[in-house]
Write a protein that holds these residues in place. Sequence first.
Motif, PDB file in Angstrom:
ATOM      1  N   THR A  21      19.019  13.140   0.098  1.00 51.98           N
ATOM      2  CA  THR A  21      18.807  12.661  -0.584  1.00 51.98           C
ATOM      3  C   THR A  21      17.611  12.475  -1.083  1.00 51.98           C
ATOM      4  O   THR A  21      16.930  12.290  -0.179  1.00 51.98           O
ATOM      5  CB  THR A  21      20.382  11.626  -0.951  1.00 51.98           C
ATOM      6  N   VAL A  22      17.438  12.408  -2.042  1.00 48.57           N
ATOM      7  CA  VAL A  22      16.186  11.983  -2.598  1.00 48.57           C
ATOM      8  C   VAL A  22      15.884  10.425  -2.062  1.00 48.57           C
ATOM      9  O   VAL A  22      14.686   9.916  -1.970  1.00 48.57           O
ATOM     10  CB  VAL A  22      16.038  11.674  -4.154  1.00 48.57           C
ATOM     11  N   ALA A  23      16.716   9.181  -2.495  1.00 44.15           N
ATOM     12  CA  ALA A  23      16.757   8.550  -1.170  1.00 44.15           C
ATOM     13  C   ALA A  23      16.986   8.141  -0.037  1.00 44.15           C
ATOM     14  O   ALA A  23      15.697   7.418   0.458  1.00 44.15           O
ATOM     15  CB  ALA A  23      18.131   7.234  -1.527  1.00 44.15           C
ATOM     16  N   GLU A  24      16.636   9.259   0.613  1.00 39.08           N
ATOM     17  CA  GLU A  24      17.088   9.613   2.640  1.00 39.08           C
ATOM     18  C   GLU A  24      15.332   9.901   2.353  1.00 39.08           C
ATOM     19  O   GLU A  24      14.579   9.462   3.767  1.00 39.08           O
ATOM     20  CB  GLU A  24      17.656  10.596   2.576  1.00 39.08           C
ATOM     21  N   THR A  83       0.569  -1.321   0.247  1.00 38.75           N
ATOM     22  CA  THR A  83       0.018  -0.061  -0.300  1.00 38.75           C
ATOM     23  C   THR A  83       1.010   1.137  -0.171  1.00 38.75           C
ATOM     24  O   THR A  83       0.648   2.075  -0.531  1.00 38.75           O
ATOM     25  CB  THR A  83      -0.981  -0.103   1.622  1.00 38.75           C
ATOM     26  N   ALA A  84       1.782   0.757   0.356  1.00 40.26           N
ATOM     27  CA  ALA A  84       2.769   2.292   0.796  1.00 40.26           C
ATOM     28  C   ALA A  84       3.170   3.008  -0.829  1.00 40.26           C
ATOM     29  O   ALA A  84       3.595   3.604  -0.859  1.00 40.26           O
ATOM     30  CB  ALA A  84       4.769   2.036   1.428  1.00 40.26           C
ATOM     31  N   GLU A  85       2.958   1.166  -1.912  1.00 44.08           N
ATOM     32  CA  GLU A  85       4.155   2.004  -3.204  1.00 44.08           C
ATOM     33  C   GLU A  85       3.079   2.137  -3.807  1.00 44.08           C
ATOM     34  O   GLU A  85       2.683   2.830  -5.313  1.00 44.08           O
ATOM     35  CB  GLU A  85       4.430   0.921  -3.844  1.00 44.08           C
ATOM     36  N   ARG A  86       1.891   2.521  -3.484  1.00 45.36           N
ATOM     37  CA  ARG A  86       1.143   3.639  -4.501  1.00 45.36           C
ATOM     38  C   ARG A  86       0.782   4.637  -4.520  1.00 45.36           C
ATOM     39  O   ARG A  86       0.584   5.051  -3.549  1.00 45.36           O
ATOM     40  CB  ARG A  86      -0.306   2.522  -3.889  1.00 45.36           C
ATOM     41  N   GLY A  87       0.237   4.632  -5.656  1.00 45.16           N
ATOM     42  CA  GLY A  87       0.019   6.628  -6.127  1.00 45.16           C
ATOM     43  C   GLY A  87      -0.837   7.308  -5.666  1.00 45.16           C
ATOM     44  O   GLY A  87      -1.839   6.450  -4.828  1.00 45.16           O
ATOM     45  N   GLY A  88      -1.562   8.332  -5.960  1.00 42.52           N
ATOM     46  CA  GLY A  88      -2.170   8.808  -5.147  1.00 42.52           C
ATOM     47  C   GLY A  88      -1.980  10.250  -4.989  1.00 42.52           C
ATOM     48  O   GLY A  88      -1.044  10.596  -4.554  1.00 42.52           O
ATOM     49  N   VAL A  90       8.320   5.050   0.743  1.00 48.51           N
ATOM     50  CA  VAL A  90       7.915   4.284   0.012  1.00 48.51           C
ATOM     51  C   VAL A  90       9.410   3.992  -1.408  1.00 48.51           C
ATOM     52  O   VAL A  90      10.822   4.194  -0.757  1.00 48.51           O
ATOM     53  CB  VAL A  90       7.755   4.979  -1.697  1.00 48.51           C
ATOM     54  N   SER A  91       9.582   3.570  -2.344  1.00 47.80           N
ATOM     55  CA  SER A  91      11.009   2.904  -3.225  1.00 47.80           C
ATOM     56  C   SER A  91      11.160   5.037  -4.062  1.00 47.80           C
ATOM     57  O   SER A  91      10.170   6.068  -3.840  1.00 47.80           O
ATOM     58  CB  SER A  91      10.231   2.709  -3.925  1.00 47.80           C
ATOM     59  N   SER A  92      12.693   4.710  -3.999  1.00 44.64           N
ATOM     60  CA  SER A  92      12.830   6.546  -5.151  1.00 44.64           C
ATOM     61  C   SER A  92      11.875   6.841  -6.706  1.00 44.64           C
ATOM     62  O   SER A  92      11.812   7.231  -6.728  1.00 44.64           O
ATOM     63  CB  SER A  92      13.756   6.663  -5.270  1.00 44.64           C
ATOM     64  N   VAL A  93      11.887   5.295  -6.285  1.00 43.55           N
ATOM     65  CA  VAL A  93      10.544   5.391  -7.985  1.00 43.55           C
ATOM     66  C   VAL A  93       9.546   6.162  -7.690  1.00 43.55           C
ATOM     67  O   VAL A  93       9.348   6.666  -8.566  1.00 43.55           O
ATOM     68  CB  VAL A  93      10.442   4.175  -8.340  1.00 43.55           C
ATOM     69  N   HIS A 132       6.171  10.971  -8.691  1.00 42.22           N
ATOM     70  CA  HIS A 132       5.467  12.165  -8.125  1.00 42.22           C
ATOM     71  C   HIS A 132       5.629  13.909  -8.074  1.00 42.22           C
ATOM     72  O   HIS A 132       5.319  14.731  -8.539  1.00 42.22           O
ATOM     73  CB  HIS A 132       4.733  12.026  -6.893  1.00 42.22           C
ATOM     74  N   PHE A 133       7.218  13.560  -8.926  1.00 39.34           N
ATOM     75  CA  PHE A 133       8.285  14.383  -8.964  1.00 39.34           C
ATOM     76  C   PHE A 133       9.147  14.277  -9.356  1.00 39.34           C
ATOM     77  O   PHE A 133      10.292  13.598  -8.603  1.00 39.34           O
ATOM     78  CB  PHE A 133       8.923  15.070  -7.075  1.00 39.34           C
ATOM     79  N   PRO A 134       9.007  14.410 -10.768  1.00 38.68           N
ATOM     80  CA  PRO A 134       9.937  14.409 -11.682  1.00 38.68           C
ATOM     81  C   PRO A 134      11.232  14.852 -11.266  1.00 38.68           C
ATOM     82  O   PRO A 134      12.646  14.283 -11.917  1.00 38.68           O
ATOM     83  CB  PRO A 134       9.813  14.793 -12.763  1.00 38.68           C
ATOM     84  N   ARG A 135      11.622  15.637 -10.188  1.00 36.74           N
ATOM     85  CA  ARG A 135      12.931  16.780 -10.287  1.00 36.74           C
ATOM     86  C   ARG A 135      12.858  16.624  -8.491  1.00 36.74           C
ATOM     87  O   ARG A 135      11.834  16.791  -7.383  1.00 36.74           O
ATOM     88  CB  ARG A 135      12.956  18.190 -10.215  1.00 36.74           C
TER      89      ARG A 135
END
Length: 200
Positions: free
Chosen positions: A33-36, A4-9, A43-46, A51-54
Amino acid sequence: MPRTAERGGPQTRAKISQVATRLFLERGFDAVTVAEVARAAGVSSVTVFKHFPRKEDLLLDREIDAADILRSAVRDRADGTDVRASLREASLRLLDERHALSGVADGSVPFFRTVAASPALIARAREIAAELQQTLTVELDRDPRFAGDPALFAAFFVAGYGTVLVETARRLVAGDPADAVAADHRVRVERLFQALREGV
């Protein structure tokens, strides 16, 4: 990690933004960092980049709201209402609501300091301003009720409003009383629209 944490929205996007903002304000934009952000948000970095391309958009995340306000000011104004009057009403409503886009929202000072300390955020803010200028230009160009020069008007409005915001931010960071800054913000918004009425 739960699926559920990976679902978008919208809820996932809002959570990522809140976590990122907290980390950036605590440690500085360039130190996180984005990873942090992804780990802290669960969630994952992906998913973050979905949700945020940059990375910059994790903090400067109001462009969609700003574009919607501009479009609505042009499209949804009543017949006979000048676009300047519609934009003025929208700008003052943001101020009255202490909306984040007004520059006078509670807690704005740490945000302004974080942006000012990061060349990447400053550059992205300028890009967003250019994108909003283009959005307004397109809307005005499509509107048969607007008789002026769409590109020129949009350039003056976006640059003028940006100038008002920068001065408001400067004064708040300097420690000026918030109510006094808000009152001065209103005066400068009115001056902006006076100039737009008389000069564009």
